[in-house]
Every structure is written in C-alpha cells, then in structure tokens.
Enzyme design. Sequence first.
Site, short mmCIF file in Angstrom:
data_model
loop_
_atom_site.label_atom_id
_atom_site.label_comp_id
_atom_site.label_asym_id
_atom_site.label_seq_id
_atom_site.Cartn_x
_atom_site.Cartn_y
_atom_site.Cartn_z
N HIS A 1 -75.66 85.38 -67.67
CA HIS A 1 -75.67 83.95 -67.32
C HIS A 1 -75.91 83.79 -65.84
CE1 HIS A 1 -71.55 85.50 -67.07
NE2 HIS A 1 -71.37 84.66 -66.06
N LEU A 2 -76.53 82.68 -65.53
CA LEU A 2 -76.84 82.35 -64.14
C LEU A 2 -76.00 81.13 -63.76
CD1 LEU A 2 -80.43 82.13 -62.75
CD2 LEU A 2 -78.82 80.27 -62.39
N HIS A 3 -75.24 81.25 -62.67
CA HIS A 3 -74.48 80.11 -62.16
C HIS A 3 -75.40 79.25 -61.29
CE1 HIS A 3 -70.29 81.75 -62.90
NE2 HIS A 3 -70.99 82.88 -62.92
N ASP B 1 -69.64 74.63 -66.35
CA ASP B 1 -68.60 75.66 -66.26
C ASP B 1 -67.23 75.00 -66.44
OD1 ASP B 1 -68.52 78.74 -64.80
OD2 ASP B 1 -66.64 77.62 -64.95
N ILE B 2 -66.37 75.65 -67.19
CA ILE B 2 -65.05 75.08 -67.50
C ILE B 2 -64.14 75.06 -66.27
CG2 ILE B 2 -63.81 77.18 -68.24
CD1 ILE B 2 -62.96 75.54 -70.77
N GLY C 1 -68.07 90.95 -60.26
CA GLY C 1 -67.18 89.85 -60.63
C GLY C 1 -67.52 89.21 -61.95
N GLN C 2 -68.30 89.91 -62.80
CA GLN C 2 -68.65 89.34 -64.11
C GLN C 2 -67.44 89.37 -65.02
OE1 GLN C 2 -71.95 91.32 -66.03
NE2 GLN C 2 -72.05 89.81 -67.69
N ASN D 1 -73.52 87.23 -61.49
CA ASN D 1 -72.53 88.28 -61.31
C ASN D 1 -72.79 89.37 -62.35
OD1 ASN D 1 -71.19 86.78 -59.30
ND2 ASN D 1 -70.03 85.65 -60.84
P1 5GP Z 1 -68.72 85.25 -64.53
O1 5GP Z 1 -67.38 85.43 -63.87
O2 5GP Z 1 -68.83 86.16 -65.75
O3 5GP Z 1 -69.89 85.34 -63.63
O4 5GP Z 1 -68.74 83.76 -65.05
C1 5GP Z 1 -68.15 83.34 -66.23
C2 5GP Z 1 -67.93 81.85 -66.08
O5 5GP Z 1 -67.67 81.33 -67.38
C3 5GP Z 1 -66.75 81.48 -65.20
O6 5GP Z 1 -67.20 80.70 -64.10
C4 5GP Z 1 -65.83 80.71 -66.14
O7 5GP Z 1 -65.21 79.61 -65.51
C5 5GP Z 1 -66.76 80.26 -67.25
N1 5GP Z 1 -66.11 80.13 -68.53
C6 5GP Z 1 -65.21 80.98 -69.10
N2 5GP Z 1 -64.83 80.54 -70.30
C7 5GP Z 1 -65.52 79.37 -70.51
C8 5GP Z 1 -65.54 78.44 -71.60
O8 5GP Z 1 -64.87 78.59 -72.63
N3 5GP Z 1 -66.37 77.36 -71.46
C9 5GP Z 1 -67.14 77.16 -70.34
N4 5GP Z 1 -67.91 76.07 -70.31
N5 5GP Z 1 -67.13 78.03 -69.31
C10 5GP Z 1 -66.33 79.12 -69.39
#
Ligand code: 5GP
Length: 112
Positions: free
Chosen positions: A98-100, A29-30, A91-92, A85
């Site tokens: 995707h799975l964290h 994750d970035i 909070g998506q 999420n």
């Molecule tokens: P969500 O909030 O949809 O559950 O998770 C999306 C995740 O994607 C966030 O934790 C965010 O930091 C990560 N993310 C967003 N943009 C990028 C990117 O360009 N590269 C990577 N590796 N992760 C990203």
Amino acid sequence: MSCLFCKIIDGSIPSNRIYEDEECIAFADIHPQAPAHLLVVPRRHIGSLAEVAGEDTPLLGHLLAKSAEIARQRGLTKGYRTVINTGADGGQTVDHLHLHLLGGRHMVWPPG
Ligand code: 5GP
Ligand code: ZN
C-alpha cells in the site's frame, strides 16, 4: 484469505472508499497522520514492495499516477507526501502492498 486489506477490498471489512478502478482502491486510513491520509492499494494481494516482480512495474506506475490524480482532486495544491513502508525496519504493519498519501499539513524531513 486473512489479509486485512484483502477484506477491505472485498468489502467484508468496511472502509471509507475514495476511489476505485480495476487495479486499485483508495480509502481513508483509520488512524490519520495528516488532515488527508489515504491508502492506495492494489486489488491483487502483493505482500510488500519487496515482493513485486518485473510484471508488476505497470501496476506500480498506476498506483503512483492515481495517487497524484487523487491528490489533485482533493485540492492538495501545496504538496503532499507519498510513502511505502516495507518490512519490519520500514515500519510496515499490514502485509499487503500500500501507498500512503498524506497531505493538508507541512511535512518534516527526515521522518522518524
Ligand atoms: P503500514 O504501517 O503498514 O505502512 O500502514 C498500515 C496502515 O493501515 C496504518 O496507517 C493503519 O492506520 C492503517 N490501518 C490499519 N488497520 C486499518 C483498518 O482496519 N482500516 C483502515 N482504513 N486503515 C487501517
Ligand atoms: Zn491482501
């Protein structure tokens, strides 16, 4: 396809790829929320968990099983958290399922 994670999957946006197979990829994750924070993502575009169909059940099992395998490989012996999420209240922020996988620190419950 304008989806961010589809671009990461096809390589047009770079990522720190940790694992990949025919069904999924895992990358860092970035904006990590823990010392280990990976995203486990199906190669096929599915908008969210709310959009999965019955035929996706084996894929969902695969994402979970691979998450456990990756956690083992990364030495997360004290435990870890897996999170999906879904939608605005969930909070998506990226609309590709995707799975964290979070580990390397103690997690609190309930999450914010
Ligand atoms: P969500 O909030 O949809 O559950 O998770 C999306 C995740 O994607 C966030 O934790 C965010 O930091 C990560 N993310 C967003 N943009 C990028 C990117 O360009 N590269 C990577 N590796 N992760 C990203
Ligand atoms: Zn996508």
